[in-house]
Every structure is written in C-alpha cells, then in structure tokens.
Design a protein around this motif. Sequence first.
Motif, PDB file in Angstrom:
ATOM      1  N   SER A  90       0.869  -1.284   0.032  1.00 20.20           N
ATOM      2  CA  SER A  90      -0.090  -0.127  -0.086  1.00 20.20           C
ATOM      3  C   SER A  90       1.039   1.336  -0.077  1.00 20.20           C
ATOM      4  O   SER A  90       2.061   1.120   0.369  1.00 20.20           O
ATOM      5  CB  SER A  90      -1.022   0.074   1.213  1.00 20.20           C
ATOM      6  OG  SER A  90      -0.304   0.244   2.190  1.00 20.20           O
ATOM      7  N   GLN A  91       0.429   2.330  -0.557  1.00 16.54           N
ATOM      8  CA  GLN A  91       1.028   3.690  -0.731  1.00 16.54           C
ATOM      9  C   GLN A  91      -0.091   4.796  -0.499  1.00 16.54           C
ATOM     10  O   GLN A  91      -0.901   4.670  -1.490  1.00 16.54           O
ATOM     11  CB  GLN A  91       1.907   3.795  -1.541  1.00 16.54           C
ATOM     12  CG  GLN A  91       2.826   5.086  -1.421  1.00 16.54           C
ATOM     13  CD  GLN A  91       3.920   5.169  -2.613  1.00 16.54           C
ATOM     14  OE1 GLN A  91       3.791   4.470  -3.469  1.00 16.54           O
ATOM     15  NE2 GLN A  91       4.674   6.366  -2.612  1.00 16.54           N
ATOM     16  N   GLU A  92       0.139   5.715   0.462  1.00 18.08           N
ATOM     17  CA  GLU A  92      -0.808   6.762   0.308  1.00 18.08           C
ATOM     18  C   GLU A  92       0.197   8.123   0.447  1.00 18.08           C
ATOM     19  O   GLU A  92       1.142   8.086   1.295  1.00 18.08           O
ATOM     20  CB  GLU A  92      -1.738   6.825   1.533  1.00 18.08           C
ATOM     21  CG  GLU A  92      -2.667   5.714   1.210  1.00 18.08           C
ATOM     22  CD  GLU A  92      -3.952   5.747   2.167  1.00 18.08           C
ATOM     23  OE1 GLU A  92      -3.947   6.582   3.080  1.00 18.08           O
ATOM     24  OE2 GLU A  92      -4.788   5.011   2.215  1.00 18.08           O
ATOM     25  N   THR A  93      -0.013   9.187  -0.322  1.00 14.87           N
ATOM     26  CA  THR A  93       0.676  10.246  -0.258  1.00 14.87           C
ATOM     27  C   THR A  93      -0.125  11.455  -0.346  1.00 14.87           C
ATOM     28  O   THR A  93      -1.350  11.092  -0.711  1.00 14.87           O
ATOM     29  CB  THR A  93       1.634  10.399  -1.253  1.00 14.87           C
ATOM     30  OG1 THR A  93       1.181  10.488  -2.619  1.00 14.87           O
ATOM     31  CG2 THR A  93       2.596   9.148  -1.636  1.00 14.87           C
ATOM     32  N   SER A  94       0.257  12.488  -0.008  1.00 17.85           N
ATOM     33  CA  SER A  94      -0.460  13.875   0.244  1.00 17.85           C
ATOM     34  C   SER A  94       0.670  14.822  -0.055  1.00 17.85           C
ATOM     35  O   SER A  94       1.500  15.016   0.446  1.00 17.85           O
ATOM     36  CB  SER A  94      -1.213  14.103   1.335  1.00 17.85           C
ATOM     37  OG  SER A  94      -0.582  14.184   2.421  1.00 17.85           O
ATOM     38  N   TYR A  95      -0.022  15.952  -0.904  1.00 14.06           N
ATOM     39  CA  TYR A  95       0.912  17.045  -1.092  1.00 14.06           C
ATOM     40  C   TYR A  95      -0.032  18.363  -0.769  1.00 14.06           C
ATOM     41  O   TYR A  95      -0.971  18.376  -1.687  1.00 14.06           O
ATOM     42  CB  TYR A  95       1.425  17.071  -2.546  1.00 14.06           C
ATOM     43  CG  TYR A  95       2.371  15.995  -2.873  1.00 14.06           C
ATOM     44  CD1 TYR A  95       3.662  16.107  -2.708  1.00 14.06           C
ATOM     45  CD2 TYR A  95       1.913  14.880  -3.717  1.00 14.06           C
ATOM     46  CE1 TYR A  95       4.607  14.931  -2.974  1.00 14.06           C
ATOM     47  CE2 TYR A  95       2.761  13.694  -3.962  1.00 14.06           C
ATOM     48  CZ  TYR A  95       3.974  13.610  -3.366  1.00 14.06           C
ATOM     49  OH  TYR A  95       4.601  12.591  -3.679  1.00 14.06           O
ATOM     50  N   THR A  96       0.351  19.199  -0.021  1.00 12.64           N
ATOM     51  CA  THR A  96      -0.396  20.486   0.305  1.00 12.64           C
ATOM     52  C   THR A  96       0.725  21.591  -0.423  1.00 12.64           C
ATOM     53  O   THR A  96       1.700  21.678   0.215  1.00 12.64           O
ATOM     54  CB  THR A  96      -0.858  20.461   1.626  1.00 12.64           C
ATOM     55  OG1 THR A  96      -1.642  19.468   1.841  1.00 12.64           O
ATOM     56  CG2 THR A  96      -1.506  21.862   1.951  1.00 12.64           C
ATOM     57  N   VAL A  97       0.034  22.375  -1.288  1.00  8.83           N
ATOM     58  CA  VAL A  97       0.741  23.671  -1.540  1.00  8.83           C
ATOM     59  C   VAL A  97      -0.047  24.937  -0.948  1.00  8.83           C
ATOM     60  O   VAL A  97      -1.057  25.190  -1.407  1.00  8.83           O
ATOM     61  CB  VAL A  97       0.659  23.646  -3.128  1.00  8.83           C
ATOM     62  CG1 VAL A  97       1.657  24.802  -3.590  1.00  8.83           C
ATOM     63  CG2 VAL A  97       1.443  22.312  -3.627  1.00  8.83           C
ATOM     64  N   THR A  98       0.823  25.916  -0.363  1.00 10.39           N
ATOM     65  CA  THR A  98       0.326  27.167   0.082  1.00 10.39           C
ATOM     66  C   THR A  98       1.237  28.269  -0.183  1.00 10.39           C
ATOM     67  O   THR A  98       2.410  27.860  -0.359  1.00 10.39           O
ATOM     68  CB  THR A  98       0.027  26.975   1.702  1.00 10.39           C
ATOM     69  OG1 THR A  98       1.340  26.581   2.354  1.00 10.39           O
ATOM     70  CG2 THR A  98      -1.022  26.006   1.998  1.00 10.39           C
ATOM     71  N   PRO A  99       0.966  29.291  -0.330  1.00 10.27           N
ATOM     72  CA  PRO A  99       1.644  30.464  -0.885  1.00 10.27           C
ATOM     73  C   PRO A  99       2.550  30.683   0.348  1.00 10.27           C
ATOM     74  O   PRO A  99       2.351  30.300   1.587  1.00 10.27           O
ATOM     75  CB  PRO A  99       0.801  31.754  -0.778  1.00 10.27           C
ATOM     76  CG  PRO A  99      -0.533  31.164  -1.067  1.00 10.27           C
ATOM     77  CD  PRO A  99      -0.510  29.792  -0.364  1.00 10.27           C
ATOM     78  N   SER A 100       4.016  31.241  -0.046  1.00  8.14           N
ATOM     79  CA  SER A 100       4.988  31.388   1.226  1.00  8.14           C
ATOM     80  C   SER A 100       5.764  32.564   0.414  1.00  8.14           C
ATOM     81  O   SER A 100       6.673  32.292  -0.446  1.00  8.14           O
ATOM     82  CB  SER A 100       5.746  30.195   1.357  1.00  8.14           C
ATOM     83  OG  SER A 100       6.783  30.404   2.273  1.00  8.14           O
ATOM     84  N   GLY A 101       5.588  33.784   0.898  1.00  9.27           N
ATOM     85  CA  GLY A 101       6.273  34.897   0.700  1.00  9.27           C
ATOM     86  C   GLY A 101       5.969  35.040  -1.217  1.00  9.27           C
ATOM     87  O   GLY A 101       5.043  35.161  -1.593  1.00  9.27           O
ATOM     88  N   SER A 102       7.125  35.006  -1.941  1.00  5.55           N
ATOM     89  CA  SER A 102       7.160  34.978  -3.438  1.00  5.55           C
ATOM     90  C   SER A 102       6.912  33.544  -4.144  1.00  5.55           C
ATOM     91  O   SER A 102       6.781  33.479  -5.412  1.00  5.55           O
ATOM     92  CB  SER A 102       8.213  35.886  -4.051  1.00  5.55           C
ATOM     93  OG  SER A 102       9.211  35.171  -3.979  1.00  5.55           O
TER      94      SER A 102
END
Length: 108
Positions: A90-102
Amino acid sequence: MATSLSADVIVNAPPSKVLAAIAALEDYPLWSDTHKSFTVTSRDESGRPSQAQAVVKIAGKLDEQVISYVWTENAVRTTLERSSTGAMKSQETSYTVTPSGSGSRLAY
C-alpha cells in the motif's frame, strides 16, 4: 515494514505552477529514474489526473501500478490501488501547496 516520511520545502514558484508540475504525470520519467512510464487513464472535471498507470523500478524489478488521485484547491492525495509484483502492499501520499512569500510551501 511500514515507513512514513514528511517534509516541508519552499519552492520558488507560485502554488498554481507547483500543482501543475505535480499533475504532469507523463513528465515524471523525464526527471525520475524510478518512473519508467506514466499514463493517465482518467481525469477529473478540471482535467487533472484521477487515475493513472505507472511502471516503476523497485528493488531492481519493474512494477506496474494503478494509482488514484483526489484533488482539492491546494492539495492532492494519492492511493496505490494495485501493484503487479506486490512489492508495495500500500502507499498513500499527500501534497499540500500554500503561498509562502513570493513562492510556495510544499508539505508532503
């Protein structure tokens, strides 16, 4: 043996470009030696991959995998649905992207 990994990195690109790079599955073999091929088999209503087939090299063996993707505005979660060799149970991944400066903060 179960393993877990998490990290935060700052990327010099806006969140939309980071998420677009994550969604460009067909390009993974261009920069990842592990990924031998990637084929998107279905897409969501926004055109992002919702399921794909990948051929990856794990421990010297080629493994054909089916992976599902669930997208939100700033994140994606992946789940391994099938592995031809059983090398990965099994494999589960998550990626979360948020603004950071520029740029962006990528948490995975």
